[in-house]
Design an enzyme around this catalytic site. Structure first.
Site, PDB file in Angstrom:
ATOM      1  N   SER A 141      20.934  79.863  46.785  1.00 13.40           N
ATOM      2  CA  SER A 141      21.386  81.152  46.935  1.00 13.40           C
ATOM      3  C   SER A 141      20.500  82.186  47.530  1.00 13.40           C
ATOM      4  O   SER A 141      21.012  83.052  48.296  1.00 13.40           O
ATOM      5  CB  SER A 141      21.918  81.672  45.518  1.00 13.40           C
ATOM      6  OG  SER A 141      20.607  81.404  44.585  1.00 13.40           O
ATOM      7  N   HIS A 169      23.564  73.581  42.192  1.00 13.56           N
ATOM      8  CA  HIS A 169      22.867  74.808  42.092  1.00 13.56           C
ATOM      9  C   HIS A 169      23.342  75.570  40.759  1.00 13.56           C
ATOM     10  O   HIS A 169      23.362  75.113  39.778  1.00 13.56           O
ATOM     11  CB  HIS A 169      23.159  75.649  43.430  1.00 13.56           C
ATOM     12  CG  HIS A 169      22.109  76.740  43.727  1.00 13.56           C
ATOM     13  ND1 HIS A 169      20.878  76.869  42.836  1.00 13.56           N
ATOM     14  CD2 HIS A 169      22.172  77.784  44.228  1.00 13.56           C
ATOM     15  CE1 HIS A 169      20.283  78.099  43.160  1.00 13.56           C
ATOM     16  NE2 HIS A 169      21.215  78.858  43.932  1.00 13.56           N
ATOM     17  N   ARG A 214      11.470  77.901  32.451  1.00 19.22           N
ATOM     18  CA  ARG A 214      12.594  78.473  32.100  1.00 19.22           C
ATOM     19  C   ARG A 214      13.234  77.967  31.076  1.00 19.22           C
ATOM     20  O   ARG A 214      13.890  78.425  30.154  1.00 19.22           O
ATOM     21  CB  ARG A 214      13.333  78.596  33.272  1.00 19.22           C
ATOM     22  CG  ARG A 214      12.665  79.740  34.397  1.00 19.22           C
ATOM     23  CD  ARG A 214      13.664  79.553  35.628  1.00 19.22           C
ATOM     24  NE  ARG A 214      14.017  78.397  36.214  1.00 19.22           N
ATOM     25  CZ  ARG A 214      14.704  78.215  37.407  1.00 19.22           C
ATOM     26  NH1 ARG A 214      15.449  79.389  38.031  1.00 19.22           N
ATOM     27  NH2 ARG A 214      14.742  77.181  38.019  1.00 19.22           N
ATOM     28  N   ASP A 234      19.044  74.995  33.814  1.00 19.29           N
ATOM     29  CA  ASP A 234      20.607  74.927  32.979  1.00 19.29           C
ATOM     30  C   ASP A 234      20.701  74.011  32.143  1.00 19.29           C
ATOM     31  O   ASP A 234      21.679  73.857  31.544  1.00 19.29           O
ATOM     32  CB  ASP A 234      21.364  74.307  34.565  1.00 19.29           C
ATOM     33  CG  ASP A 234      21.193  75.656  35.722  1.00 19.29           C
ATOM     34  OD1 ASP A 234      21.389  76.831  35.637  1.00 19.29           O
ATOM     35  OD2 ASP A 234      20.949  74.937  36.753  1.00 19.29           O
TER      36      ASP A 234
HETATM   37  N1  NMX Z   1      20.984  62.832  37.906  1.00 16.26           N
HETATM   38  C1  NMX Z   1      21.465  61.645  38.655  1.00 16.26           C
HETATM   39  N2  NMX Z   1      20.889  61.550  40.014  1.00 16.26           N
HETATM   40  C2  NMX Z   1      19.916  62.358  40.163  1.00 16.26           C
HETATM   41  C3  NMX Z   1      19.580  63.459  39.516  1.00 16.26           C
HETATM   42  C4  NMX Z   1      20.199  63.708  38.324  1.00 16.26           C
HETATM   43  N3  NMX Z   1      19.908  64.821  37.415  1.00 16.26           N
HETATM   44  N4  NMX Z   1      18.705  64.217  40.285  1.00 16.26           N
HETATM   45  C5  NMX Z   1      18.162  63.440  41.312  1.00 16.26           C
HETATM   46  N5  NMX Z   1      19.379  62.722  41.399  1.00 16.26           N
HETATM   47  C6  NMX Z   1      19.426  61.632  42.581  1.00 16.26           C
HETATM   48  C7  NMX Z   1      19.798  62.348  43.638  1.00 16.26           C
HETATM   49  O1  NMX Z   1      21.177  62.559  43.709  1.00 16.26           O
HETATM   50  C8  NMX Z   1      19.340  61.500  44.804  1.00 16.26           C
HETATM   51  O2  NMX Z   1      20.046  60.372  44.948  1.00 16.26           O
HETATM   52  P1  NMX Z   1      20.768  59.685  46.442  1.00 16.26           P
HETATM   53  O3  NMX Z   1      19.472  59.316  46.832  1.00 16.26           O
HETATM   54  O4  NMX Z   1      21.584  58.449  45.883  1.00 16.26           O
HETATM   55  O5  NMX Z   1      21.566  60.744  47.060  1.00 16.26           O
HETATM   56  C9  NMX Z   1      18.188  60.997  44.397  1.00 16.26           C
HETATM   57  O6  NMX Z   1      18.075  61.126  42.791  1.00 16.26           O
HETATM   58  C10 NMX Z   1      16.674  61.623  45.057  1.00 16.26           C
HETATM   59  O7  NMX Z   1      16.984  62.976  44.598  1.00 16.26           O
HETATM   60  P2  NMX Z   1      15.768  64.241  44.487  1.00 16.26           P
HETATM   61  O8  NMX Z   1      14.861  64.122  45.445  1.00 16.26           O
HETATM   62  O9  NMX Z   1      14.959  63.778  43.123  1.00 16.26           O
HETATM   63  O10 NMX Z   1      16.618  65.633  44.165  1.00 16.26           O
HETATM   64  P3  NMX Z   1      16.885  66.537  45.302  1.00 16.26           P
HETATM   65  O11 NMX Z   1      15.845  67.571  45.532  1.00 16.26           O
HETATM   66  O12 NMX Z   1      17.803  65.996  46.335  1.00 16.26           O
HETATM   67  O13 NMX Z   1      18.027  67.349  44.172  1.00 16.26           O
HETATM   68  C11 NMX Z   1      19.085  68.393  42.420  1.00 16.26           C
HETATM   69  C12 NMX Z   1      17.762  68.267  43.231  1.00 16.26           C
HETATM   70  C13 NMX Z   1      18.494  69.586  41.566  1.00 16.26           C
HETATM   71  C14 NMX Z   1      20.298  68.799  43.311  1.00 16.26           C
HETATM   72  C15 NMX Z   1      19.161  66.806  41.622  1.00 16.26           C
HETATM   73  O14 NMX Z   1      18.107  66.884  40.965  1.00 16.26           O
HETATM   74  C16 NMX Z   1      20.589  67.067  40.895  1.00 16.26           C
HETATM   75  O15 NMX Z   1      21.641  66.945  41.386  1.00 16.26           O
HETATM   76  N6  NMX Z   1      20.394  67.500  39.671  1.00 16.26           N
HETATM   77  C17 NMX Z   1      21.540  67.801  38.662  1.00 16.26           C
HETATM   78  C18 NMX Z   1      22.371  68.759  39.022  1.00 16.26           C
HETATM   79  C19 NMX Z   1      21.370  70.198  38.632  1.00 16.26           C
HETATM   80  O16 NMX Z   1      20.917  70.137  37.207  1.00 16.26           O
HETATM   81  N7  NMX Z   1      21.291  71.131  39.491  1.00 16.26           N
HETATM   82  C20 NMX Z   1      20.678  72.368  38.810  1.00 16.26           C
HETATM   83  C21 NMX Z   1      19.364  72.672  39.708  1.00 16.26           C
HETATM   84  C22 NMX Z   1      18.644  74.121  39.099  1.00 16.26           C
HETATM   85  N8  NMX Z   1      19.666  75.283  39.785  1.00 16.26           N
HETATM   86  O17 NMX Z   1      20.102  76.061  38.834  1.00 16.26           O
HETATM   87  O18 NMX Z   1      19.872  75.188  40.855  1.00 16.26           O
HETATM   88  C1  MLT Z   2      17.024  78.044  41.075  1.00 21.31           C
HETATM   89  O1  MLT Z   2      16.764  78.959  40.058  1.00 21.31           O
HETATM   90  O2  MLT Z   2      17.421  78.542  42.317  1.00 21.31           O
HETATM   91  C2  MLT Z   2      16.959  76.598  40.860  1.00 21.31           C
HETATM   92  O3  MLT Z   2      16.152  76.139  40.349  1.00 21.31           O
HETATM   93  C3  MLT Z   2      17.001  75.815  42.286  1.00 21.31           C
HETATM   94  C4  MLT Z   2      15.911  75.807  43.048  1.00 21.31           C
HETATM   95  O4  MLT Z   2      14.819  76.592  42.726  1.00 21.31           O
HETATM   96  O5  MLT Z   2      16.041  75.229  44.174  1.00 21.31           O
END
Ligand code: NMX
Ligand code: MLT
Length: 472
Positions: free
Chosen positions: A278, A308, A363, A409
């Site tokens: 964002s 996100h 947080r 979250d």
């Molecule tokens: N559950 C399952 N798989 C996961 C998770 C999770 N919570 N977190 C990471 N992975 C997987 C990811 O999908 C990826 O798989 P693939 O190689 O098959 O595509 C692998 O682990 C490596 O990912 P990372 O490098 O650890 O994480 P990345 O930086 O790509 O993504 C998020 C970060 C936040 C998108 C990821 O951890 C996620 O999808 N979390 C769950 C959704 C979430 O809680 N998002 C909110 C983030 C905070 N916010 O408010 O923005």
């Molecule tokens: C945020 O607050 O924007 C999330 O934790 C995601 C991020 O920092 O990439």
């Protein structure tokens, strides 16, 4: 100096801020306000801007050619993870320690920023002042800012009409982004640009738009809540209340605890350095000199994605699906099975993992502390606590997840749910209101510092293959 709750604590923090200064330039100019004589945020900024413009000029002249690291093919293919590429002054994220707002951690903000009541949660207006000026405001300054924000919160009728043109079933984030786009017609920046404003003055109408936008978004958000879930009646703002308290009030929640939660919620969700989807989107769009309304509406559309900001909705829905299938008194074994079931069906476990953080999100921790204080026996809070034990080892076992720990979250939904805001689909709107503070603060500085159009280079797979072959 009303905000000096403890002189010794303050001097400890001061020396810590000084220590950090040598490590981290972004806090070099953080000061604690020593006088409450100047209540006007605009004039404070006007004073600070020339100093920071000089600082940027010097940085460019002295270190412009300094290398910050190498770009690898993995980075290009991997969502630019680990690639330093943006200037973002208002906050900085450390992978282990979490976010610092102008050098202050969340517990430090909780101690130092003015509150609505003794030992209460920080007022988001105080954080806005901190993000914009790098200074901790006095209570009088924050009260003056609250008053100014209230005076800017009028919503033109066409905004309600634009929202009403959407089906009530439209996602709350769609309605919210529509409302922000409808507010854009009043942009001072757009009008000033059309009249040919000099670039050295861009920050002034950006400031006007930003403060108005920050003031207006809770009103628009509260209307959307009333429209979708209640009788559609607008609850008028209460002139005796601050930003967070009023937001809670306009949503229909007047308990002091919910108001405190909203102050904490808005503060901690406001900013998370510049690379998150964002903030980065808002900054990118604004780099084309799109006004703050256009830029923030774009940011909201990024926030609406499930990886996100929508993750807060997903977490509560997921937790409720756990309870629906296994009951509230779920055993650790049942919970493990449920987590594996989610993963094996090709889904993520919402609320866990992060693009930058490598430890538990502070947080998350401060929301946990809020829950321990106000709702220790809530069954959903207890389930969230159990997930903290169960999920990280499973994600670690997957072998690919870089951060198995909970993010912001993972916790917010159960707190809101406890105080009666049970409608999970609405949660990302609360995140969006909060983020207006961080994104708009940086947009003002983007224009004050004259930051350029953002335009990174992209390449094709063919280009990469040939480049790597040649370089090998
Ligand atoms: N559950 C399952 N798989 C996961 C998770 C999770 N919570 N977190 C990471 N992975 C997987 C990811 O999908 C990826 O798989 P693939 O190689 O098959 O595509 C692998 O682990 C490596 O990912 P990372 O490098 O650890 O994480 P990345 O930086 O790509 O993504 C998020 C970060 C936040 C998108 C990821 O951890 C996620 O999808 N979390 C769950 C959704 C979430 O809680 N998002 C909110 C983030 C905070 N916010 O408010 O923005
Ligand atoms: C945020 O607050 O924007 C999330 O934790 C995601 C991020 O920092 O990439």
């Amino acid at each position: 100096m009303v905000f000096f709750r403890s002189v010794s604590l303050l001097s400890k923090l001061r020396s810590r801020v000084v220590q950090q200064s040598s490590l981290n330039n972004s806090v070099r100019w953080l000061q604690v306000q020593s006088s409450s004589s100047d209540l006007d945020l605009h004039s404070q900024l006007k004073e600070l801007i020339p100093e920071q413009q000089e600082r940027l000029k010097k940085l460019k002249a002295e270190h412009g050619k300094f290398q910050l690291g190498n770009i690898t093919v993995d980075m290009v293919l991997g969502g630019m993870r680990g690639m330093t590429g943006l200037l973002w002054e208002t906050s900085l994220l450390d992978p282990d320690e979490g976010i610092r707002f102008r050098g202050l951690s969340i517990p430090e903000c909780q101690k130092l920023l003015p509150a609505a009541k003794p030992d209460g949660e920080p007022l988001p207006e105080g954080l806005l002042w901190l993000l914009l000026t790098g200074k901790v405001p006095s209570k009088e300054q924050v009260d003056a800012l609250s008053k100014e924000l209230r005076s800017r919160a009028t919503i033109p009728d066409h905004v309600y009409k634009a929202i009403d043109a959407l089906p009530v079933t439209a996602h709350p984030m769609t309605q919210f982004a529509t409302g922000v786009m409808a507010l854009q017609v009043q942009s001072e920046f757009q009008k000033a640009y059309e009249k040919g404003i000099h670039k050295s003055k861009y920050w002034e109408p950006t400031y006007e738009d930003s403060l108005s936008l920050i003031a207006q978004v809770p009103v628009v958000a509260a209307y959307i809540y009333q429209r979708i879930y209640k009788d559609g009646q607008i609850i008028p703002m209460d002139d005796s209340l601050d930003y967070g308290g009023n937001f809670s009030h306009m949503l229909g929640f007047d308990s002091p605890q919910m108001q405190e939660l909203m102050r904490l919620y808005v503060t901690i969700h406001s900013d998370h350095e510049g690379g998150n989807v964002s903030a980065h989107t808002g900054h990118l769009v604004a780099s084309a000199l799109s006004d703050p309304y256009l830029s923030f509406a774009a940011a909201l559309n990024g926030l609406a994605g499930p990886l996100h900001g929508l993750a807060n909705q997903e977490v509560l829905l997921w937790i409720k699906s756990v309870v629906a299938e296994c009951g509230e008194n779920i055993t650790t074994e049942q919970l493990k099975d449920y987590v594996w079931k989610t993963l094996n069906s090709g889904k993520v476990v919402p609320g866990f993992g992060h693009g930058v953080l490598r430890k538990t999100d502070p947080r998350y921790t401060c929301q946990r502390e809020f829950a321990l204080k106000h709702l220790p026996d809530d069954p959903l809070f207890q389930l969230v606590s159990k997930l903290y034990e169960v999920v990280p080892p499973i994600l670690t076992e997957l072998g690919k997840v870089k951060n198995p720990w909970p993010n912001v979250d993972a916790h917010s939904g159960v707190l809101l749910n406890y105080f009666g805001l049970t409608e999970a689909r609405y949660y990302t709107v609360l995140f969006g209101v909060s983020r207006s503070i961080g994104i708009c603060s940086q947009l003002i500085w983007d224009r004050a510092l004259g930051l350029p159009l953002e335009r990174p280079k992209s390449v094709t797979m063919d280009w990469l293959e040939k480049y790597c072959k040649k370089a090998a």
